[in-house]
Design a protein around this motif. Structure first.
Motif, PDB file in Angstrom:
ATOM      1  N   LYS A   1       0.840  -1.200   0.000  1.00 55.44           N
ATOM      2  CA  LYS A   1       0.000   0.000   0.000  1.00 55.44           C
ATOM      3  C   LYS A   1       0.875   1.250   0.000  1.00 55.44           C
ATOM      4  CE  LYS A   1      -3.423   2.437   2.771  1.00 55.44           C
ATOM      5  NZ  LYS A   1      -4.187   2.418   4.010  1.00 55.44           N
ATOM      6  N   GLY A   2       0.576   2.166  -0.929  1.00 56.63           N
ATOM      7  CA  GLY A   2       1.300   3.430  -0.965  1.00 56.63           C
ATOM      8  C   GLY A   2       1.866   3.744  -2.328  1.00 56.63           C
ATOM      9  N   ASP A   3       2.812   4.681  -2.331  1.00 57.92           N
ATOM     10  CA  ASP A   3       3.415   5.179  -3.557  1.00 57.92           C
ATOM     11  C   ASP A   3       4.817   4.617  -3.729  1.00 57.92           C
ATOM     12  OD1 ASP A   3       1.166   6.773  -4.140  1.00 57.92           O
ATOM     13  OD2 ASP A   3       1.905   8.337  -2.790  1.00 57.92           O
ATOM     14  N   TRP A   4       5.114   4.178  -4.954  1.00 66.13           N
ATOM     15  CA  TRP A   4       6.374   3.521  -5.270  1.00 66.13           C
ATOM     16  C   TRP A   4       6.958   4.085  -6.557  1.00 66.13           C
ATOM     17  CZ3 TRP A   4       8.177  -0.409  -2.048  1.00 66.13           C
ATOM     18  CH2 TRP A   4       7.270  -0.868  -1.095  1.00 66.13           C
ATOM     19  N   THR A   5       8.271   3.957  -6.695  1.00 69.47           N
ATOM     20  CA  THR A   5       8.964   4.285  -7.932  1.00 69.47           C
ATOM     21  C   THR A   5       9.656   3.026  -8.426  1.00 69.47           C
ATOM     22  OG1 THR A   5       9.328   6.566  -7.265  1.00 69.47           O
ATOM     23  CG2 THR A   5      10.756   5.713  -8.999  1.00 69.47           C
ATOM     24  N   LEU A   6       9.465   2.715  -9.707  1.00 69.17           N
ATOM     25  CA  LEU A   6      10.162   1.590 -10.316  1.00 69.17           C
ATOM     26  C   LEU A   6      11.578   2.088 -10.632  1.00 69.17           C
ATOM     27  CD1 LEU A   6       8.670  -0.738 -12.997  1.00 69.17           C
ATOM     28  CD2 LEU A   6      11.086  -0.216 -12.887  1.00 69.17           C
TER      29      LEU A   6
ATOM     30  N   PHE B   1      -0.478   2.006  -5.119  1.00 69.51           N
ATOM     31  CA  PHE B   1      -1.274   0.816  -4.819  1.00 69.51           C
ATOM     32  C   PHE B   1      -2.173   1.089  -3.620  1.00 69.51           C
ATOM     33  CE2 PHE B   1       2.831  -0.858  -6.488  1.00 69.51           C
ATOM     34  CZ  PHE B   1       2.346  -1.386  -7.668  1.00 69.51           C
ATOM     35  N   VAL B   2      -3.463   0.863  -3.799  1.00 66.74           N
ATOM     36  CA  VAL B   2      -4.437   0.981  -2.714  1.00 66.74           C
ATOM     37  C   VAL B   2      -4.869  -0.442  -2.381  1.00 66.74           C
ATOM     38  CG1 VAL B   2      -6.632   1.973  -1.982  1.00 66.74           C
ATOM     39  CG2 VAL B   2      -5.181   3.222  -3.598  1.00 66.74           C
ATOM     40  N   SER B   3      -4.580  -0.903  -1.169  1.00 63.45           N
ATOM     41  CA  SER B   3      -4.798  -2.308  -0.837  1.00 63.45           C
ATOM     42  C   SER B   3      -6.237  -2.634  -0.464  1.00 63.45           C
ATOM     43  CB  SER B   3      -3.865  -2.747   0.288  1.00 63.45           C
ATOM     44  OG  SER B   3      -4.117  -1.986   1.450  1.00 63.45           O
ATOM     45  N   ASN B   4      -7.012  -1.675   0.024  1.00 63.22           N
ATOM     46  CA  ASN B   4      -8.359  -2.029   0.473  1.00 63.22           C
ATOM     47  C   ASN B   4      -9.346  -2.184  -0.687  1.00 63.22           C
ATOM     48  OD1 ASN B   4      -8.523   0.710  -0.112  1.00 63.22           O
ATOM     49  ND2 ASN B   4      -9.887   1.164   1.601  1.00 63.22           N
TER      50      ASN B   4
END
Length: 159
Positions: A37-42, A73-76
């Motif tokens: 969950k959260g913001d990521w950078t590839l 990504f929002v997990s809920n």
């Protein structure tokens, strides 16, 4: 030399990303989903012989154009967004909502929605999720290169 060049061109013609099969488990791994969950950078894309051929990732763009792309990504509700914001003139800008989930077999199942509703999108991608920590994780895609199976590793870092 001509034979080597011809072989490299032939290899390029055989490269493609795989799409999901119609029988992917939907038993969710909620614990791993919550970790993403959260913001990521590839931050990197690695595969064998990357200097000799290009891979078109997710049927969108050359895999190297995904470096520095942003993913949320929002997990809920298993939704999110991905965007390529490339400064290189060789890469296009691209942004799309996504749906995703991780099943109990350790597969990351991804649909790129674009301008459609999720239920209208009939294809997607299945990648293995590995090395999940609070700050990083890998997605592994398997491709066929001239009859041989090769892995592409997408490395993500938390923003």
């Amino acid at each position: 030399m001509k034979k080597t060049l011809f072989t490299l061109l032939l290899l390029t013609a055989f490269i493609s990303c795989k799409s999901t099969s119609s029988t992917v488990s939907t038993n969710l791994d909620n614990k791993t989903e919550r970790m993403l969950k959260g913001d990521w950078t590839l931050t990197s894309v690695n595969y064998p012989n990357s200097a000799y051929f290009k891979v078109n990732s997710f049927n969108i763009e050359d895999s190297k154009c995904f470096v520095n792309s942003n993913w949320s990504f929002v997990s809920n509700n298993n939704k999110g967004e991905m965007s390529l914001n490339n400064v290189s003139s060789d890469c296009k800008n691209f942004s799309s909502p996504i749906t995703w989930y991780i099943n109990k077999e350790g597969n990351f199942v991804l649909k790129i929605i674009n301008d459609y509703k999720a239920k209208e999108v009939n294809n997607g991608f299945v990648l293995a999720v590995r090395n999940v920590t609070e700050s990083s994780f890998n997605l592994i895609d398997t491709i066929n290169v001239a009859g041989q199976t090769k892995n592409i590793t997408y490395t993500f870092q938390r923003n």
